[in-house]
Enzyme design. Structure first.
Site, PDB file in Angstrom:
ATOM      1  N   LYS A 112       1.150  -1.779   0.222  1.00  0.00           N
ATOM      2  CA  LYS A 112      -0.430  -0.212  -0.052  1.00  0.00           C
ATOM      3  C   LYS A 112       0.735   1.097   0.241  1.00  0.00           C
ATOM      4  O   LYS A 112       0.556   2.161  -1.077  1.00  0.00           O
ATOM      5  CB  LYS A 112      -1.113   0.173   1.129  1.00  0.00           C
ATOM      6  CG  LYS A 112      -2.388  -0.677   0.929  1.00  0.00           C
ATOM      7  CD  LYS A 112      -3.234  -0.704   2.457  1.00  0.00           C
ATOM      8  CE  LYS A 112      -4.383  -1.695   2.612  1.00  0.00           C
ATOM      9  NZ  LYS A 112      -5.348  -0.678   3.942  1.00  0.00           N
ATOM     10  N   LYS A 193      -6.536 -12.066  -3.399  1.00  0.00           N
ATOM     11  CA  LYS A 193      -7.698 -11.558  -2.071  1.00  0.00           C
ATOM     12  C   LYS A 193      -9.163 -10.684  -2.890  1.00  0.00           C
ATOM     13  O   LYS A 193      -8.127 -10.096  -3.289  1.00  0.00           O
ATOM     14  CB  LYS A 193      -7.421 -12.023  -1.002  1.00  0.00           C
ATOM     15  CG  LYS A 193      -6.824 -10.685  -0.719  1.00  0.00           C
ATOM     16  CD  LYS A 193      -6.379  -9.892   1.137  1.00  0.00           C
ATOM     17  CE  LYS A 193      -6.341  -8.395   1.269  1.00  0.00           C
ATOM     18  NZ  LYS A 193      -6.523  -8.346   2.256  1.00  0.00           N
ATOM     19  N   LYS A 196     -11.414  -4.522   0.425  1.00  0.00           N
ATOM     20  CA  LYS A 196     -12.020  -3.441  -0.054  1.00  0.00           C
ATOM     21  C   LYS A 196     -12.186  -2.770  -0.413  1.00  0.00           C
ATOM     22  O   LYS A 196     -12.729  -1.699  -1.515  1.00  0.00           O
ATOM     23  CB  LYS A 196     -12.315  -2.981   1.927  1.00  0.00           C
ATOM     24  CG  LYS A 196     -13.559  -3.366   2.891  1.00  0.00           C
ATOM     25  CD  LYS A 196     -12.782  -2.788   3.667  1.00  0.00           C
ATOM     26  CE  LYS A 196     -13.724  -3.427   5.197  1.00  0.00           C
ATOM     27  NZ  LYS A 196     -12.701  -2.570   6.250  1.00  0.00           N
TER      28      LYS A 196
HETATM   29  P1  AMP Z   1     -10.301  -5.216   7.103  1.00  0.00           P
HETATM   30  O1  AMP Z   1     -11.009  -5.249   6.146  1.00  0.00           O
HETATM   31  O2  AMP Z   1      -9.233  -4.879   6.948  1.00  0.00           O
HETATM   32  O3  AMP Z   1     -10.663  -4.496   8.206  1.00  0.00           O
HETATM   33  O4  AMP Z   1     -10.602  -6.804   7.469  1.00  0.00           O
HETATM   34  C1  AMP Z   1     -11.177  -7.264   8.664  1.00  0.00           C
HETATM   35  C2  AMP Z   1     -11.036  -8.556   8.605  1.00  0.00           C
HETATM   36  O5  AMP Z   1     -11.081  -9.509   7.094  1.00  0.00           O
HETATM   37  C3  AMP Z   1      -9.604  -9.044   8.930  1.00  0.00           C
HETATM   38  O6  AMP Z   1      -9.663 -10.080  10.120  1.00  0.00           O
HETATM   39  C4  AMP Z   1      -9.544  -9.694   7.962  1.00  0.00           C
HETATM   40  O7  AMP Z   1      -7.825 -10.622   7.947  1.00  0.00           O
HETATM   41  C5  AMP Z   1     -10.699 -10.735   7.012  1.00  0.00           C
HETATM   42  N1  AMP Z   1     -10.689 -10.491   5.892  1.00  0.00           N
HETATM   43  C6  AMP Z   1     -10.267  -9.477   4.706  1.00  0.00           C
HETATM   44  N2  AMP Z   1     -10.529  -9.376   3.445  1.00  0.00           N
HETATM   45  C7  AMP Z   1     -10.459 -11.173   3.612  1.00  0.00           C
HETATM   46  C8  AMP Z   1     -10.859 -11.941   2.668  1.00  0.00           C
HETATM   47  N3  AMP Z   1     -10.440 -11.982   1.106  1.00  0.00           N
HETATM   48  N4  AMP Z   1     -10.533 -13.830   3.101  1.00  0.00           N
HETATM   49  C9  AMP Z   1     -11.120 -13.587   3.935  1.00  0.00           C
HETATM   50  N5  AMP Z   1     -10.400 -12.898   5.000  1.00  0.00           N
HETATM   51  C10 AMP Z   1     -10.451 -11.875   4.858  1.00  0.00           C
END
Ligand code: AMP
Ligand code: TRP
Length: 324
Positions: A112, A193, A196
């Site tokens: 990033k 992956k 968001k």
């Molecule tokens: P964040 O959206 O970065 O705040 O992530 C929140 C949680 O979702 C974290 O525990 C990440 O590891 C999990 N997470 C985000 N993207 C994925 C994905 N594509 N598959 C599984 N877990 C995810």
């Protein structure tokens, strides 16, 4: 005494089924067995530019999503990171324990921020703030998706280093990364992956997508060459879709392949869309149930409970370091 869980998500972007299957689902599953703290990490959000009024709204919206997913405020502690100022204070201390070299190795920063003259210093020390979140609560277990594994390793290293230099202070936490669903992949590029921050909305199924949008996205999801609907690492697109099917339908892994034996991609996608829509229907209805006043009361109560623990840890840290 129950062991402790801490986890959190950023109030940015839109939550997708990867967030649910990799993280939230396990928060809910583990919340009664552990004493659980689920945080809305708004201080992490501002490591990248955010519009203030949008951030404010998304912070409350994320609380709504935690609740609708099944996090029970009578069982778990739900709170906003910035309501407990010890997170930022411990982060400063741990910034003085962490080393430039180890933060430079963090792959999330490399993806990033690296090479970006304008990347914030906060983005660079993001993993240290995350370590502070976890260590403040003497956390035993941190349920997260695969992408957070490296940050957990850093957290453990910082806790161990501090304990060695200043005496036993922190519990060294373990990650909980689920055996299936820890890395849900993009519907468009299955080697990436689901994220968001993906510019292509069609790559993700968002938790608040309407049935029509979900059906269309699944219909247009890329597939692999061949026809088999099986779990197979060399065929990442179908494996990803089948993983989603398995987790949302609750059908055991082995039976999923059997269920689709002899069927084509068209039938498979139709069923996957139905399962996804039906799974999200009650969740989406629940999201609409919580008014702002109820949410704010839950978050206030959560912050009080969290503060009591966080202030005790920070006091101990300062004392050991000769601060104050
Ligand atoms: P964040 O959206 O970065 O705040 O992530 C929140 C949680 O979702 C974290 O525990 C990440 O590891 C999990 N997470 C985000 N993207 C994925 C994905 N594509 N598959 C599984 N877990 C995810
Ligand atoms: N970095 C995590 C993510 O982007 C969010 C997070 C911040 C977190 N602090 C945490 C997760 C503490 C678990 C524990 O997904």
């Amino acid at each position: 005494m129950k062991k402790r869980i801490f986890s959190g998500a950023q109030p940015t972007g839109k939550l997708h089924i990867g967030n649910y299957l990799g993280a939230l689902r396990n928060w809910v599953a583990l919340q009664t067995e552990y004493e659980s703290f689920y945080c809305i990490v708004n201080l992490h959000a501002v490591t990248l530019p955010q519009d203030p009024s949008t951030l404010k709204r998304k912070t409350l919206d994320l609380a709504r999503i935690y609740l609708a997913a099944g996090v029970d405020p009578e069982v778990s502690t739900i709170f906003i990171q910035s309501d407990v100022s010890e997170h930022a204070e411990l982060a400063w201390v741990l910034n003085c324990v962490a080393r430039m070299g180890e933060l430079e190795r963090m792959t999330q920063f490399k993806d990033k921020g690296k090479g970006e003259e304008r990347a914030s210093v906060g983005l660079f020390t993001y993993p240290v703030l995350m370590a502070s979140d976890i260590l403040l609560y003497q956390t035993d277990l941190v349920p997260v998706g695969q992408d957070q594994k490296q940050h957990l390793e850093l957290t453990r290293d910082l806790a161990e280093r501090f304990n060695r230099d200043f005496g036993e202070t922190f519990v060294v936490p373990d990650p909980y990364i689920p055996p299936v669903g820890a890395a849900i992949m993009s519907l468009k590029e299955p080697q990436k992956k689901m994220s968001k921050s993906d510019e292509n909305e069609a790559a993700s199924i968002f938790l608040l997508d309407d049935p029509d949008t979900i059906t269309k996205k699944i219909k247009k999801a890329v597939t692999d060459s061949g026809t088999a609907i099986t779990f197979d690492d060399s065929r990442p697109a179908i494996t990803n879709l089948l993983t989603i099917y398995h987790l949302l339908s609750g059908l055991p892994l082995e039976e999923c392949e059997e269920h689709f034996a002899g069927k084509g991609y068209g039938d498979f996608k139709k069923e996957l869309a139905e399962v996804t829509v039906e799974f999200l229907r009650p969740f989406q209805a629940k999201v609409r149930e919580f008014d702002d006043a109820t949410l704010k009361a839950i978050l206030r109560r959560g912050a009080e409970k969290a503060s009591a623990i966080a202030s005790e840890t920070l006091r101990n840290v300062y004392e050991r370091m000769g601060i104050r």
